[in-house]
Design a protein around this motif. Structure first.
Motif, mmCIF file in Angstrom:
data_model
loop_
_atom_site.group_PDB
_atom_site.id
_atom_site.type_symbol
_atom_site.label_atom_id
_atom_site.label_comp_id
_atom_site.label_asym_id
_atom_site.label_seq_id
_atom_site.Cartn_x
_atom_site.Cartn_y
_atom_site.Cartn_z
ATOM 1 N N UNK A 135 46.669 -37.309 -45.689
ATOM 2 C CA UNK A 135 47.316 -36.561 -44.665
ATOM 3 C C UNK A 135 48.589 -35.697 -45.298
ATOM 4 N N UNK A 136 49.356 -36.418 -46.106
ATOM 5 C CA UNK A 136 50.498 -35.764 -46.664
ATOM 6 C C UNK A 136 50.083 -34.746 -47.581
ATOM 7 N N UNK A 137 49.044 -34.818 -48.189
ATOM 8 C CA UNK A 137 48.315 -33.844 -49.054
ATOM 9 C C UNK A 137 48.155 -32.421 -48.135
ATOM 10 N N UNK A 170 49.096 -31.788 -45.197
ATOM 11 C CA UNK A 170 50.166 -31.045 -44.633
ATOM 12 C C UNK A 170 50.794 -30.265 -45.600
ATOM 13 N N UNK A 171 51.085 -30.967 -46.729
ATOM 14 C CA UNK A 171 51.994 -30.120 -47.715
ATOM 15 C C UNK A 171 51.183 -28.910 -48.152
ATOM 16 N N UNK A 172 49.889 -29.056 -48.418
ATOM 17 C CA UNK A 172 49.059 -27.802 -49.062
ATOM 18 C C UNK A 172 49.188 -26.713 -47.894
ATOM 19 N N UNK A 173 49.171 -27.201 -46.563
ATOM 20 C CA UNK A 173 49.031 -26.218 -45.417
ATOM 21 C C UNK A 173 50.526 -25.426 -45.341
ATOM 22 N N UNK A 174 51.411 -26.140 -45.663
ATOM 23 C CA UNK A 174 52.935 -25.653 -45.501
ATOM 24 C C UNK A 174 52.932 -24.765 -46.631
ATOM 25 N N UNK A 175 52.578 -25.283 -47.901
ATOM 26 C CA UNK A 175 52.998 -24.187 -49.049
ATOM 27 C C UNK A 175 52.183 -22.941 -48.770
ATOM 28 N N UNK A 190 51.450 -22.471 -39.921
ATOM 29 C CA UNK A 190 52.416 -23.635 -39.482
ATOM 30 C C UNK A 190 51.856 -24.319 -38.404
ATOM 31 N N UNK A 191 51.062 -23.733 -37.523
ATOM 32 C CA UNK A 191 50.455 -24.091 -36.428
ATOM 33 C C UNK A 191 49.592 -25.325 -36.757
ATOM 34 N N UNK A 192 48.819 -24.994 -37.799
ATOM 35 C CA UNK A 192 47.736 -25.929 -38.694
ATOM 36 C C UNK A 192 48.613 -27.128 -39.107
ATOM 37 N N UNK A 193 49.651 -26.865 -39.457
ATOM 38 C CA UNK A 193 50.386 -27.976 -40.064
ATOM 39 C C UNK A 193 50.997 -28.802 -38.975
ATOM 40 N N UNK A 223 47.992 -30.957 -37.909
ATOM 41 C CA UNK A 223 47.834 -32.114 -38.564
ATOM 42 C C UNK A 223 48.741 -33.214 -38.493
ATOM 43 N N UNK A 224 50.146 -32.921 -38.479
ATOM 44 C CA UNK A 224 51.183 -33.953 -38.380
ATOM 45 C C UNK A 224 50.906 -34.544 -37.037
ATOM 46 N N UNK A 225 50.622 -33.705 -36.045
ATOM 47 C CA UNK A 225 50.476 -34.414 -34.807
ATOM 48 C C UNK A 225 49.377 -35.533 -34.676
ATOM 49 N N UNK A 226 48.222 -35.044 -35.387
ATOM 50 C CA UNK A 226 47.056 -36.096 -35.366
ATOM 51 C C UNK A 226 47.547 -37.246 -36.013
ATOM 52 N N UNK A 227 48.152 -36.977 -37.160
ATOM 53 C CA UNK A 227 48.562 -38.122 -37.911
ATOM 54 C C UNK A 227 49.659 -38.960 -37.246
ATOM 55 N N UNK A 228 50.513 -38.405 -36.405
ATOM 56 C CA UNK A 228 51.572 -39.124 -35.802
ATOM 57 C C UNK A 228 50.984 -40.065 -34.682
ATOM 58 N N UNK A 229 49.795 -39.563 -33.967
ATOM 59 C CA UNK A 229 49.110 -40.491 -32.891
ATOM 60 C C UNK A 229 48.168 -41.077 -33.434
ATOM 61 N N UNK A 230 47.732 -40.843 -34.546
ATOM 62 C CA UNK A 230 46.307 -41.828 -35.006
ATOM 63 C C UNK A 230 45.102 -41.119 -34.291
ATOM 64 N N UNK A 231 45.108 -39.666 -34.045
ATOM 65 C CA UNK A 231 44.116 -39.155 -33.528
ATOM 66 C C UNK A 231 42.857 -38.829 -34.733
ATOM 67 N N UNK A 232 41.812 -38.890 -34.319
ATOM 68 C CA UNK A 232 40.805 -38.389 -35.454
ATOM 69 C C UNK A 232 40.857 -36.937 -35.681
ATOM 70 N N UNK A 233 40.282 -36.667 -36.751
ATOM 71 C CA UNK A 233 40.336 -35.143 -36.917
ATOM 72 C C UNK A 233 39.480 -34.305 -35.949
ATOM 73 N N UNK A 234 39.898 -32.976 -35.498
ATOM 74 C CA UNK A 234 39.087 -32.633 -34.416
ATOM 75 C C UNK A 234 38.282 -31.153 -35.391
ATOM 76 N N UNK A 235 38.606 -31.300 -36.427
ATOM 77 C CA UNK A 235 37.958 -30.143 -37.239
ATOM 78 C C UNK A 235 38.240 -28.724 -37.102
ATOM 79 N N UNK A 236 39.268 -28.486 -36.173
ATOM 80 C CA UNK A 236 39.818 -27.093 -36.105
ATOM 81 C C UNK A 236 40.403 -26.652 -37.172
ATOM 82 N N UNK A 237 41.404 -27.405 -37.770
ATOM 83 C CA UNK A 237 41.846 -26.930 -39.082
ATOM 84 C C UNK A 237 40.907 -27.034 -40.379
ATOM 85 N N UNK A 238 40.015 -27.621 -40.169
ATOM 86 C CA UNK A 238 38.881 -27.696 -41.350
ATOM 87 C C UNK A 238 38.201 -26.513 -41.410
#
Length: 144
Positions: free
Chosen positions: A10-12, A14-19, A53-56, A59-74
């Motif tokens: 998740x950190x990878x 979020x970091x790549x998306x932020x970059x 930035x919205x994508x990041x 990702x961080x919100x999904x990680x914070x609340x333990x939600x499974x990936x909804x594939x929008x970002x992917x």
């Protein structure tokens, strides 16, 4: 639910998306400072920065609340890579593109390729820890 810590994956992501978002912000600043580029780039770079930035944030919100990936970002990463591939093809066919512009676009394309690679090849955590609950009812802290 309580806040959770980020896993390495998740950190990878979020970091790549932020970059990528920072890359678009820097490119906008360069275009603004040197009055360089086409008129569409004055809208493209800020909107791309906001989108990444919205994508990041997602990702961080999904990680914070333990939600499974909804594939929008992917899906967004894959579509962005396809568009970047088309742009690379048209830029390489255009002889008026300078070497510097070509090099900058290669960096742009490489960032999008990394994000598409993460979307396709990085597997999600198979265990869902959001349902983890500890039962303290049987524990006793008294001296026996």
């Amino acid at each position: 639910p309580p806040p959770r810590s980020l896993t390495r994956g998740q950190l990878l992501k979020a970091s790549c998306s932020s970059m990528v978002a920072v890359y678009h912000l820097i490119m906008f600043a360069v275009h603004l400072a040197f009055d360089y580029g086409e008129p569409y780039q004055w809208l493209m770079y800020p909107s791309s920065c906001l989108t990444w930035s919205l994508c990041t944030f997602v990702l961080l919100t999904e990680a914070k609340y333990g939600a499974p990936s909804n594939y929008v970002c992917k899906s967004f990463w894959l579509v962005s890579f396809v568009v970047a591939s088309i742009m690379l093809w048209t830029n390489s066919a255009d002889e008026s593109v300078s070497r510097l512009d070509g090099a900058v676009f290669i960096v742009h394309y490489a960032l999008y390729a990394v994000m598409a690679g993460l979307a396709v090849f990085h597997k999600e955590d198979s265990q869902d820890y959001s349902q983890l609950a500890l039962d303290f009812s049987e524990m006793s802290f008294e001296d026996e």
